[in-house]
Design a protein around this motif. Structure first.
Motif, PDB file in Angstrom:
ATOM      1  N   LEU A   1       0.774  -1.259   0.143  1.00 43.00           N
ATOM      2  CA  LEU A   1      -0.145  -0.094   0.038  1.00 43.00           C
ATOM      3  C   LEU A   1       1.038   1.268  -0.008  1.00 43.00           C
ATOM      4  O   LEU A   1       0.570   2.102  -0.868  1.00 43.00           O
ATOM      5  CB  LEU A   1      -0.796  -0.252   1.339  1.00 43.00           C
ATOM      6  CG  LEU A   1      -2.166   0.918   1.356  1.00 43.00           C
ATOM      7  CD1 LEU A   1      -3.046   0.802   0.557  1.00 43.00           C
ATOM      8  CD2 LEU A   1      -2.369   1.126   2.999  1.00 43.00           C
ATOM      9  N   LEU A   2       1.785   1.192   0.940  1.00 47.01           N
ATOM     10  CA  LEU A   2       2.758   2.331   1.166  1.00 47.01           C
ATOM     11  C   LEU A   2       3.548   2.757  -0.451  1.00 47.01           C
ATOM     12  O   LEU A   2       3.629   3.627  -0.720  1.00 47.01           O
ATOM     13  CB  LEU A   2       3.638   2.289   2.286  1.00 47.01           C
ATOM     14  CG  LEU A   2       3.022   2.280   3.558  1.00 47.01           C
ATOM     15  CD1 LEU A   2       4.102   2.042   4.788  1.00 47.01           C
ATOM     16  CD2 LEU A   2       2.314   3.723   3.727  1.00 47.01           C
TER      17      LEU A   2
ATOM     18  N   ALA B   1       8.329  11.167   3.140  1.00 45.33           N
ATOM     19  CA  ALA B   1       6.842  11.293   3.503  1.00 45.33           C
ATOM     20  C   ALA B   1       6.506  10.008   4.320  1.00 45.33           C
ATOM     21  O   ALA B   1       5.686  10.124   5.198  1.00 45.33           O
ATOM     22  CB  ALA B   1       5.954  11.500   2.182  1.00 45.33           C
ATOM     23  N   VAL B   2       7.146   8.983   3.698  1.00 42.40           N
ATOM     24  CA  VAL B   2       6.561   7.656   4.253  1.00 42.40           C
ATOM     25  C   VAL B   2       7.132   7.762   5.809  1.00 42.40           C
ATOM     26  O   VAL B   2       6.330   7.240   6.844  1.00 42.40           O
ATOM     27  CB  VAL B   2       7.106   6.698   3.523  1.00 42.40           C
ATOM     28  CG1 VAL B   2       6.833   5.299   4.322  1.00 42.40           C
ATOM     29  CG2 VAL B   2       6.696   6.471   2.237  1.00 42.40           C
ATOM     30  N   GLU B   3       8.001   8.116   6.181  1.00 38.68           N
ATOM     31  CA  GLU B   3       8.455   8.252   7.355  1.00 38.68           C
ATOM     32  C   GLU B   3       7.885   9.164   8.473  1.00 38.68           C
ATOM     33  O   GLU B   3       7.550   8.689   9.464  1.00 38.68           O
ATOM     34  CB  GLU B   3      10.179   8.972   7.509  1.00 38.68           C
ATOM     35  CG  GLU B   3      11.209   8.121   6.770  1.00 38.68           C
ATOM     36  CD  GLU B   3      11.303   6.847   7.613  1.00 38.68           C
ATOM     37  OE1 GLU B   3      11.584   6.991   8.642  1.00 38.68           O
ATOM     38  OE2 GLU B   3      11.332   5.730   7.076  1.00 38.68           O
ATOM     39  N   ALA B   4       6.959  10.339   7.877  1.00 38.27           N
ATOM     40  CA  ALA B   4       6.202  10.982   8.588  1.00 38.27           C
ATOM     41  C   ALA B   4       4.868  10.430   8.958  1.00 38.27           C
ATOM     42  O   ALA B   4       4.230  10.928   9.957  1.00 38.27           O
ATOM     43  CB  ALA B   4       5.871  12.260   7.598  1.00 38.27           C
TER      44      ALA B   4
ATOM     45  N   ILE C   1      -2.437  -7.112  15.939  1.00 35.74           N
ATOM     46  CA  ILE C   1      -1.310  -6.271  15.761  1.00 35.74           C
ATOM     47  C   ILE C   1       0.086  -7.294  15.569  1.00 35.74           C
ATOM     48  O   ILE C   1       0.490  -7.929  16.717  1.00 35.74           O
ATOM     49  CB  ILE C   1      -0.807  -5.374  17.070  1.00 35.74           C
ATOM     50  CG1 ILE C   1      -2.382  -4.847  17.667  1.00 35.74           C
ATOM     51  CG2 ILE C   1       0.131  -4.364  16.833  1.00 35.74           C
ATOM     52  CD1 ILE C   1      -2.755  -3.638  16.539  1.00 35.74           C
ATOM     53  N   ILE C   2       0.563  -7.296  14.595  1.00 38.40           N
ATOM     54  CA  ILE C   2       1.844  -8.125  14.238  1.00 38.40           C
ATOM     55  C   ILE C   2       3.009  -7.542  14.914  1.00 38.40           C
ATOM     56  O   ILE C   2       3.014  -6.136  15.170  1.00 38.40           O
ATOM     57  CB  ILE C   2       2.000  -8.402  12.965  1.00 38.40           C
ATOM     58  CG1 ILE C   2       2.201  -7.079  12.073  1.00 38.40           C
ATOM     59  CG2 ILE C   2       0.956  -9.333  12.364  1.00 38.40           C
ATOM     60  CD1 ILE C   2       2.826  -7.259  10.715  1.00 38.40           C
ATOM     61  N   ASP C   3       4.089  -8.260  15.183  1.00 39.80           N
ATOM     62  CA  ASP C   3       5.056  -7.566  15.594  1.00 39.80           C
ATOM     63  C   ASP C   3       5.818  -6.797  14.792  1.00 39.80           C
ATOM     64  O   ASP C   3       6.060  -7.045  13.617  1.00 39.80           O
ATOM     65  CB  ASP C   3       6.100  -8.828  16.010  1.00 39.80           C
ATOM     66  CG  ASP C   3       5.649  -9.736  17.043  1.00 39.80           C
ATOM     67  OD1 ASP C   3       6.306 -10.584  17.399  1.00 39.80           O
ATOM     68  OD2 ASP C   3       4.432  -9.531  17.582  1.00 39.80           O
ATOM     69  N   ARG C   4       6.284  -5.676  14.994  1.00 39.51           N
ATOM     70  CA  ARG C   4       6.854  -4.777  14.383  1.00 39.51           C
ATOM     71  C   ARG C   4       7.989  -4.047  15.450  1.00 39.51           C
ATOM     72  O   ARG C   4       7.800  -3.664  16.203  1.00 39.51           O
ATOM     73  CB  ARG C   4       6.202  -3.540  13.893  1.00 39.51           C
ATOM     74  CG  ARG C   4       5.425  -4.054  12.666  1.00 39.51           C
ATOM     75  CD  ARG C   4       4.309  -3.276  11.688  1.00 39.51           C
ATOM     76  NE  ARG C   4       5.192  -2.112  11.666  1.00 39.51           N
ATOM     77  CZ  ARG C   4       4.870  -1.180  10.724  1.00 39.51           C
ATOM     78  NH1 ARG C   4       3.485  -1.370  10.188  1.00 39.51           N
ATOM     79  NH2 ARG C   4       5.327   0.062  10.225  1.00 39.51           N
ATOM     80  N   GLU C   5       9.277  -3.953  14.756  1.00 45.67           N
ATOM     81  CA  GLU C   5      10.309  -3.488  15.376  1.00 45.67           C
ATOM     82  C   GLU C   5       9.801  -1.962  16.245  1.00 45.67           C
ATOM     83  O   GLU C   5      10.221  -1.911  17.307  1.00 45.67           O
ATOM     84  CB  GLU C   5      11.482  -3.036  14.481  1.00 45.67           C
ATOM     85  CG  GLU C   5      12.235  -4.411  14.091  1.00 45.67           C
ATOM     86  CD  GLU C   5      12.775  -5.307  15.311  1.00 45.67           C
ATOM     87  OE1 GLU C   5      13.506  -4.351  16.230  1.00 45.67           O
ATOM     88  OE2 GLU C   5      12.797  -6.231  15.407  1.00 45.67           O
ATOM     89  N   GLU C   6       9.348  -1.153  15.408  1.00 42.31           N
ATOM     90  CA  GLU C   6       8.925   0.164  15.932  1.00 42.31           C
ATOM     91  C   GLU C   6       7.995   0.295  17.044  1.00 42.31           C
ATOM     92  O   GLU C   6       7.756   1.234  17.586  1.00 42.31           O
ATOM     93  CB  GLU C   6       8.632   1.317  14.880  1.00 42.31           C
ATOM     94  CG  GLU C   6       7.417   0.768  13.887  1.00 42.31           C
ATOM     95  CD  GLU C   6       7.758   0.037  12.840  1.00 42.31           C
ATOM     96  OE1 GLU C   6       7.057   0.228  11.790  1.00 42.31           O
ATOM     97  OE2 GLU C   6       8.516  -0.887  12.799  1.00 42.31           O
TER      98      GLU C   6
END
Lengths: 238, 184, 570
Positions: free
Chosen positions: B111-112, B127-130, C564-569
């Motif tokens: 999607l991104l 933009a993706v970072e934001a 919610i899958i595991d994500r680093e962030e």
């Protein structure tokens, strides 16, 4: 015509022999929710919304396929039935992608109306978000499988009234999908007469007239009774 | 619009805008002059119409527009639940995911990529970072936290909003008649 | 063939067999063939040709002998009646055995392991349904005749009225072996009394429960038993046409039945004027296309009629309106297999086996963690303990018994506390399981019950026909929750949702598949709730089966944390 007497919701009512519980109820003005049922085509008993309690039966019975019988005691409402009906609607909404707001049949949809009527407010189960397609190959009509509830009214009306049997079903279980001919694009169907009965019979926005945009599809499921009365009883009305 | 002065006797009302189009808030504004009457009855303590940065404590009623789509939404809705007596799912996105959830069939990464890199005018990685981290799936509010009342519609029209608010403010259970509780 | 020539043929064949010096019975059922019975047969055939022994001895490629995990099985019977049985026979061992039996001992090949014929596995069984299995070549009609096949049919055609036959079946107490346990005689009588120009008899051989192969074995091992019983049923209810519905996964059964039908027709045992009487009865085979739901009787009949195999609501019941709207008698293959013996030996004889309400025997496919897995036939009312520890020989490697699963995806697990329960229809139902068609899976404490339940829910999800909403979508949503439980991301709210869904699917589904799909969940929740709680609360699988690593990083106490899958962030 032989008449029988039965009890529906504690009221004594009469019905004709051969009538289903659903017909007997509707003659008495008692409303029972239905989705796969359509007056004029064969009963299916698949949506399970018309389940009623019948004294002496340990199972809930679908009103649309159960024949009324002398002395039968039927309850069309109870906490249990109401709860189950709402849960069945939850499952129907969870199964495919029913975004009412962007549907051609918005405000002209039996599924949407049933949810409001029966008080189905929230779906507690996982929305399944299936990746389904649309078929816009027919010059006049389209099908959006995202909105299909697999009531199979299209299959039955096409087979039983139009006599074309263009519609059928492929696969099974959750993979079930209605198809035209042998799963060819609708526009290439040799059997389709383009009569549009399936479109009017469809309770949701799955079948629509091409070019219709949000909320523009007005379904007319009553057309079927009119043409059948014309055919069978020579009674024409509009 | 200024936050009204604190008044213990007046219910504290918040509105929030999660993953949605703000149409529900527009419909809220369509209350027109009824809003003035409403503001006589409540303190509007948080929302897009109020200049408050942090979601306050001890909110009585919160109207939640939109679905839970990203990490920011998730954190906010959990805070809302902790600090609010009555949480209302306000409109179809909050109730069902609705249009916001139509991305659910597409994996987030795809999607991104499609939106930010392959679109007719690509926007770029910064933009993706934001964008707050998207959840793998958009969820209706009640599948994330407990919800006390619902108000369907896309957007809910003024009558529904008025009927719901007056019930909530009277301390009654919201019970709309069938024609007022359709989705869509 | 008429009544007299039937008897003569049987006697001739018996005499021929008795004159043989040695009869070699080689189990030629699917498990033994898979274990190498065909190679054994080849070596024996060669040896016989080599020694020109064809006139003195014969090899009988039989149906299932029972201890399926020990195949290939070989039994020798000398003219004097002495018998010996060998397990896991290698071709060279078979060669040595035969030479030894012919008094030409050979040191080559080594000795095959003998099995005691009086071991509990055999001694505790009562074989009514399977009585011919290890005695006849299923493709040889004369073998069947020598064992008395078609004698019962001959008897009813000569001496009994249709009402007599129905009464005899009723008196025997025979109940449906497909799982429902409905009294067979009552059903027969209903069909007999339904007035109609045509009626049908249907044998349900669409056995689909995982691990169950009773019906397959009956069809493969003794097809004439089934055909004879169907003809008796046809005579009793007034039908001239029978259908055998065999699932597509059973090609050998289908092939043998076709051969058996042809052989019986050639000899005047089926078809027009059966055994010279005025009774006509034809049997046709219908092969399913791989849908479990076609074992449900209404779906099965729709499938026979050439339509999409989906159930239709009952009533009307098949006895009133079945195939093409005509009264139809539909019984399971194993039910039919009991009919000929009941007629031949009498209802009283049959009713002397079993318990007050469950008469006769039941065939089980005993499998799982048990020493002697295989096909067994035991009297009704035998305790589960006797089945598992006597007939089955207990658990291997000193494993500890945890539960026995009966009834397949519609059944449940019976825990160790209830090992002494008599195995009959009512007792199993009281425990929240069912007799079912006869699958019996023994589990030790390395089985995780939520995982077992998930397997069956997944099975039902995959096999749901899709006609009704609760089964089509409900089983899928149940599976999703089971998946979360076994992966460690479920919460208590999920358990509540699951139990609610189970009620819905059970009470509102259209047919038996949906109505019973929640049974494995209901039942394991009843006896092993602590295991569910361990998965949900402690993220721990007591049996050590599940990988509970799907824990979300964000600790969300309420709802939906699983998504919610595991994500680093995070």
């Amino acid at each position: 015509m032989p008449v029988i007497t039965l009890t529906i919701d504690e009221a004594l009512v009469s019905a004709r022999v051969g009538q289903t519980v659903l017909e007997a109820c509707r003659d008495e003005g008692i409303s029972i929710p239905t989705l796969c049922h359509l007056d004029g085509i064969s009963a299916r008993g698949g949506c399970r919304l018309c389940l009623v309690e019948v004294a002496g039966s340990n199972r809930l019975l679908p009103a649309c396929t159960t024949l009324a019988a002398e002395g039968m005691q039927v309850s069309t409402r109870s906490d249990r039935i109401d709860r189950y009906r709402r849960m069945i609607l939850e499952l129907s909404f969870a199964e495919r992608n029913h975004q009412c707001a962007v549907c051609v049949s918005n405000q002209n949809c039996e599924l949407q109306a049933l949810a409001a009527e029966l008080g189905m407010e929230q779906v507690r189960y996982d929305y399944l978000d299936p990746d389904l397609s649309m078929d816009l190959s027919h010059e006049r009509f389209g099908i959006d499988h995202n909105r299909c509830v697999l009531c199979l009214r299209c299959v039955r009306v096409c087979d039983e009234v139009e006599g074309a049997h263009t519609w059928d079903v492929k696969a099974r279980g959750i993979e079930s999908q209605v198809i035209t001919d042998l799963n060819q694009p609708w526009g290439e169907s040799l059997s389709c007469t383009s009569c549009g009965k399936c479109v009017d019979a469809c309770p949701t926005g799955a079948l629509f007239t091409r070019g219709a945009t949000v909320a523009e599809m007005h379904k007319d499921a009553g057309f079927l009774r009119r043409i059948l009365d014309g055919r069978e009883k020579r009674q024409w009305r509009r | 619009m200024q936050e009204s002065s604190p008044n213990k006797s007046r219910p504290r009302l918040a509105t929030v805008w999660l993953g949605g189009c703000s149409g529900c808030h527009m419909s809220f504004l369509d209350l027109d002059e009824a809003i003035i009457d409403l503001l006589q009855e409540v303190d509007l303590v948080y929302g897009p119409l109020v200049d408050t940065k942090e979601y306050p404590e001890q909110v009585d009623i919160c109207l939640v527009e939109g679905a839970v789509t990203n990490l920011d939404n998730l954190k906010l809705i959990r805070q809302i639940r902790r600090s609010t007596r009555l949480v209302l799912s306000f409109g179809d996105c909050a109730l069902t995911g609705n249009v916001t959830s139509m991305r659910n069939r597409i994996p987030v990464e795809d999607l991104l990529t499609a939106v930010y890199h392959e679109a007719s005018s690509p926007i770029g990685a910064e933009a993706v970072e934001a964008v707050p981290a998207l959840l793998p799936r958009v969820l209706p509010v009640h599948q994330v936290v407990r919800v006390d009342a619902v108000l369907p519609g896309c957007p809910p029209d003024v009558d529904r909003i008025a009927a719901t608010l007056s019930a909530l403010l009277d301390g009654q259970t919201v019970k709309l008649e069938p024609r007022m509780r359709t989705f869509g | 063939m008429n009544h007299a020539s039937l008897e003569i043929a049987a006697e001739d064949e018996l005499r021929r067999q008795q004159d043989l010096r040695l009869r070699i019975f080689l189990c030629y059922s699917t498990p033994c063939v898979a274990a190498g019975a065909d190679r054994v047969r080849k070596v024996l055939d060669e040896l016989i040709t080599e020694h020109t022994l064809a006139a003195e001895l014969e090899i009988v490629a039989t149906g299932c002998m029972g201890p399926c995990s020990r195949g290939p099985l070989l039994r020798l019977r000398h003219a004097n009646g002495s018998e010996s049985l060998y397990e896991q026979v290698e071709p060279e061992q078979a060669r040595a055995l035969l030479l030894e039996a012919l008094d030409e001992p050979s040191s080559e090949g080594g000795t095959a392991q003998a099995l005691a014929l009086d071991m509990p596995f055999f001694a505790r069984q009562t074989r009514i349904v399977l009585s011919n299995n290890s005695e006849i070549d299923p493709e040889n009609l004369d073998h069947a005749l020598a064992r008395g096949s078609y004698g019962a049919l001959s008897k009813v055609l000569q001496d009994m009225t249709p009402a007599d036959v129905c009464a005899e079946i009723t008196r025997s107490g025979l109940r449906g072996r497909g799982g429902g346990g409905y009294p067979a005689g009552v059903k027969w009588e209903l069909v007999r009394k339904s007035p109609a120009e045509r009626k049908y008899v249907v044998a349900n051989g669409d056995e689909g429960d995982p691990g169950a192969y009773m019906d397959r074995t009956i069809m493969e091992s003794d097809p004439h038993r089934l055909l004879e019983s169907m003809a008796i049923a046809g005579y009793a209810v007034g039908a001239e046409q029978g259908y055998l519905y065999v699932r597509g996964e059973y090609p050998l059964a289908a092939a043998r039945l076709v051969k058996a039908i042809k052989a019986a027709e050639r000899r005047g045992l089926l078809g027009s004027r059966v055994l010279g009487s005025n009774f006509n009865f034809r049997v046709d085979l219908r092969v399913g296309a791989g849908a479990f739901v076609c074992g449900e009787e209404t779906a099965l009949m729709v499938s026979i009629m050439g339509r999409r195999g989906q159930p239709v609501p009952r009533p009307p019941y098949p006895a009133q309106s079945g195939l093409w709207g005509m009264p139809t008698l539909i019984n399971n293959v194993e039910t039919f297999a009991n009919v000929a013996p009941i007629i031949a030996k009498g209802a009283d004889w049959f009713a002397s086996f079993g318990t007050e309400k469950s008469k006769g025997t039941k065939v089980f496919a005993l499998c799982g963690e048990v020493v002697n897995s295989g096909l067994i036939e035991v009297p009704m009312g035998i305790s589960l303990r006797d089945i598992v520890f006597d007939v089955g020989g207990g658990l291997p490697e000193e494993g500890r018994f945890k539960a026995a699963q009966t009834g397949g995806p519609s059944g449940g697990c019976i825990p160790a506390d209830h090992l002494d329960t008599p195995v009959d229809y009512e007792s199993l139902q009281q425990l929240g399981s069912i007799m079912g068609s006869g699958g019996l899976i023994v589990m030790n404490d390395r089985s995780c019950m939520p995982d077992v339940a998930k397997f069956f829910v997944e099975f039902c999800r995959d096999e749901s026909c899709g006609k009704c909403v609760p089964c089509r979508v409900g089983t899928l949503e149940m599976y999703q929750i089971m998946e979360r439980i076994t992966k460690g991301s479920a919460n208590m709210h999920d358990l509540e949702l699951l139990e609610d869904l189970c009620d819905l699917v059970q009470e509102t589904s259209l047919c038996g598949l949906g109505m019973t799909a929640p049974n494995p969940v209901h039942n394991t929740l009843q006896y092993f709730r602590d295991e569910y709680l361990a998965h949900i609360r402690d993220k721990h699988c007591p049996a050590g089966v599940c990988q509970l690593d799907h824990v979300p990083v964000l600790d969300m106490p309420e709802h939906a944390s699983h998504l919610i899958i595991d994500r680093e962030e995070l």
